[in-house]
Design a protein around this motif. Structure first.
Motif, short mmCIF file in Angstrom:
data_model
loop_
_atom_site.label_atom_id
_atom_site.label_comp_id
_atom_site.label_asym_id
_atom_site.label_seq_id
_atom_site.Cartn_x
_atom_site.Cartn_y
_atom_site.Cartn_z
N ARG A 105 0.83 -1.21 0.00
CA ARG A 105 0.00 0.00 0.00
C ARG A 105 0.86 1.25 0.00
O ARG A 105 0.45 2.29 -0.54
CB ARG A 105 -0.93 0.00 1.21
CG ARG A 105 -2.14 -0.92 1.06
CD ARG A 105 -3.20 -0.57 2.09
NE ARG A 105 -2.69 -0.69 3.45
CZ ARG A 105 -2.74 -1.81 4.17
NH1 ARG A 105 -3.26 -2.92 3.63
NH2 ARG A 105 -2.27 -1.85 5.41
N LEU A 123 -0.24 5.10 -8.55
CA LEU A 123 -1.49 5.81 -8.81
C LEU A 123 -1.21 7.16 -9.46
O LEU A 123 -1.83 7.53 -10.46
CB LEU A 123 -2.27 5.99 -7.50
CG LEU A 123 -3.53 6.85 -7.58
CD1 LEU A 123 -4.55 6.19 -8.49
CD2 LEU A 123 -4.12 7.07 -6.19
N ARG A 124 -0.27 7.90 -8.89
CA ARG A 124 0.09 9.21 -9.46
C ARG A 124 0.70 9.04 -10.86
O ARG A 124 0.42 9.82 -11.77
CB ARG A 124 1.07 9.93 -8.53
CG ARG A 124 0.47 10.36 -7.21
CD ARG A 124 1.43 11.27 -6.45
NE ARG A 124 2.68 10.58 -6.15
CZ ARG A 124 2.89 9.88 -5.05
NH1 ARG A 124 1.93 9.75 -4.14
NH2 ARG A 124 4.05 9.29 -4.82
N THR A 159 -4.27 4.05 -15.12
CA THR A 159 -4.17 3.96 -13.65
C THR A 159 -4.49 2.56 -13.16
O THR A 159 -3.80 2.01 -12.30
CB THR A 159 -5.14 4.98 -13.01
OG1 THR A 159 -4.83 6.29 -13.50
CG2 THR A 159 -5.00 4.96 -11.50
N LEU A 160 -5.54 1.96 -13.71
CA LEU A 160 -5.91 0.60 -13.29
C LEU A 160 -4.81 -0.40 -13.65
O LEU A 160 -4.49 -1.29 -12.86
CB LEU A 160 -7.22 0.20 -13.96
CG LEU A 160 -8.48 0.91 -13.45
CD1 LEU A 160 -9.70 0.49 -14.27
CD2 LEU A 160 -8.70 0.63 -11.98
N ASP A 220 1.67 1.81 -3.61
CA ASP A 220 0.53 2.00 -4.52
C ASP A 220 0.35 3.47 -4.90
O ASP A 220 -0.01 3.78 -6.04
CB ASP A 220 -0.76 1.48 -3.87
CG ASP A 220 -0.83 -0.03 -3.95
OD1 ASP A 220 -0.06 -0.64 -4.72
OD2 ASP A 220 -1.67 -0.62 -3.25
N GLY A 221 0.55 4.36 -3.93
CA GLY A 221 0.34 5.79 -4.22
C GLY A 221 1.23 6.29 -5.34
O GLY A 221 0.81 7.12 -6.17
N LEU A 254 -2.17 8.20 -13.46
CA LEU A 254 -2.99 9.37 -13.79
C LEU A 254 -2.22 10.39 -14.60
O LEU A 254 -2.72 10.92 -15.60
CB LEU A 254 -3.52 10.00 -12.50
CG LEU A 254 -4.66 9.26 -11.78
CD1 LEU A 254 -4.97 9.93 -10.46
CD2 LEU A 254 -5.90 9.23 -12.67
N ARG A 270 0.43 -4.07 -7.86
CA ARG A 270 0.06 -4.80 -6.66
C ARG A 270 0.37 -6.30 -6.80
O ARG A 270 0.95 -6.92 -5.89
CB ARG A 270 -1.43 -4.59 -6.37
CG ARG A 270 -1.97 -5.45 -5.23
CD ARG A 270 -1.16 -5.26 -3.95
NE ARG A 270 -1.38 -3.98 -3.37
CZ ARG A 270 -2.26 -3.74 -2.38
NH1 ARG A 270 -2.98 -4.73 -1.91
NH2 ARG A 270 -2.39 -2.54 -1.87
N CYS A 287 -1.63 0.27 -13.95
CA CYS A 287 -0.51 0.49 -13.02
C CYS A 287 -0.78 -0.11 -11.65
O CYS A 287 0.06 -0.82 -11.09
CB CYS A 287 -0.25 2.00 -12.89
SG CYS A 287 0.64 2.72 -14.28
N LEU A 288 -1.98 0.17 -11.11
CA LEU A 288 -2.27 -0.29 -9.75
C LEU A 288 -2.35 -1.81 -9.67
O LEU A 288 -1.73 -2.43 -8.80
CB LEU A 288 -3.59 0.33 -9.28
CG LEU A 288 -3.55 1.81 -8.90
CD1 LEU A 288 -4.93 2.30 -8.50
CD2 LEU A 288 -2.57 2.04 -7.75
#
Length: 273
Positions: free
Chosen positions: A185, A192-193, A254-255, A188-189, A196, A262, A257-258
């Motif tokens: 987690r 996420l950045r 974004t999806l 993840d940030g 996007l 993960r 990447c996340l």
């Protein structure tokens, strides 16, 4: 990858619109050719064909084109000199009622009374355009799939690189009892950045590319330049779908990447543990 995805989506939208416009025009119109036959008054035969078309149910308009219309259609292939002395057929443009179309077999039988007349319904060209559109659509979807696979591979390598660069921090967190899900987690940030930001940059570059193609692509009203501008500046009911597909790229990026990050992180952290 986001930029290439925007180009592929834009091309797919342009192809779909172009084929829809072309096929709708072909389905509304037909052409009657009246060939020049020896010992036949071509003007009289054209007039006879015109009267049949004007009175036939399901036909909204019939227009006899001038004698040079057929020659102008053949000029790009044969030139002007090669057409001299050739018996170029006379053409009659026919506009049909799409709600109540004419009976084609009955119309052909009626035109059989005209010497040298032949009805062209444009169905062959419509089928060819539809086949071409399907092939281009499959190619665009294949490109999008290839871009997605490439993006997943990039994220996998980037995730491994980040994890390897922070190996000592991961070992320390494991030492104090941190779970793998907690460590994932924290990373993840970053993805996420990244997803996007890269997605919106790709959309911006894609829109700029289509704008430049529209501005500097030529002055033709029916060419690719006009179509590119139509992609950006169209009716709200149409533009909402175009921009919706294009701005779905940042969400997809974004999806990717996340989810990819993960899965890769959890597998690698399990190996490290």
């Amino acid at each position: 990858m986001s930029y290439l995805a925007c180009l592929a989506i834009g091309a797919l939208i342009l192809v779909d619109r172009a084929v829809t416009n072309w096929t709708s025009g072909l389905s509304r119109e037909m052409t009657v050719q009246v060939r020049i036959i020896r010992d036949t008054d071509i003007a009289q035969e054209v007039e006879k064909a015109y009267r049949i078309l004007a009175e036939f149910p399901g036909i909204l308009e019939a227009e006899v084109l001038d004698e040079t219309a057929g020659a102008r259609l053949l000029e790009p292939w044969l030139g002007t000199r090669s057409l001299e002395g050739l018996p170029v057929p006379r053409l009659i443009r026919v506009v049909t009622d799409t709600k109540s179309p004419p009976d084609i077999p009955a119309l052909e039988r009626a035109l059989s009374a005209v010497r040298g007349a032949r009805l062209d319904t444009h169905q062959k060209w419509e089928a060819e355009l539809t086949r071409m559109a399907r092939a281009l659509s499959v190619l665009s979807y294949a490109i999008l799939l290839l871009i997605s696979v490439s993006a997943i591979a990039i994220v996998v390598f980037a995730t491994r690189a980040v994890l390897q660069a922070n190996r000592h921090i991961v070992d320390l967190l494991h030492l104090v009892g941190a779970r793998d899900s907690y460590i994932a987690r924290q990373i993840d940030g970053r993805f996420l950045r990244t997803g996007l930001l890269s997605g919106f940059i790709g959309v911006g570059l894609g829109l700029t590319t289509f704008l430049l193609l529209g501005v500097f692509g030529g002055a033709s009203e029916s060419g690719f330049a006009a179509a590119s501008l139509g992609l950006l500046f169209s009716a709200p009911s149409i533009a909402v779908w175009s921009y919706g597909f294009l701005f779905a790229v940042p969400l997809a990026a974004t999806l990717i990447c996340l989810i990819t990050a993960r899965i890769t992180l959890m597998r690698r952290l399990g190996v490290i543990t």
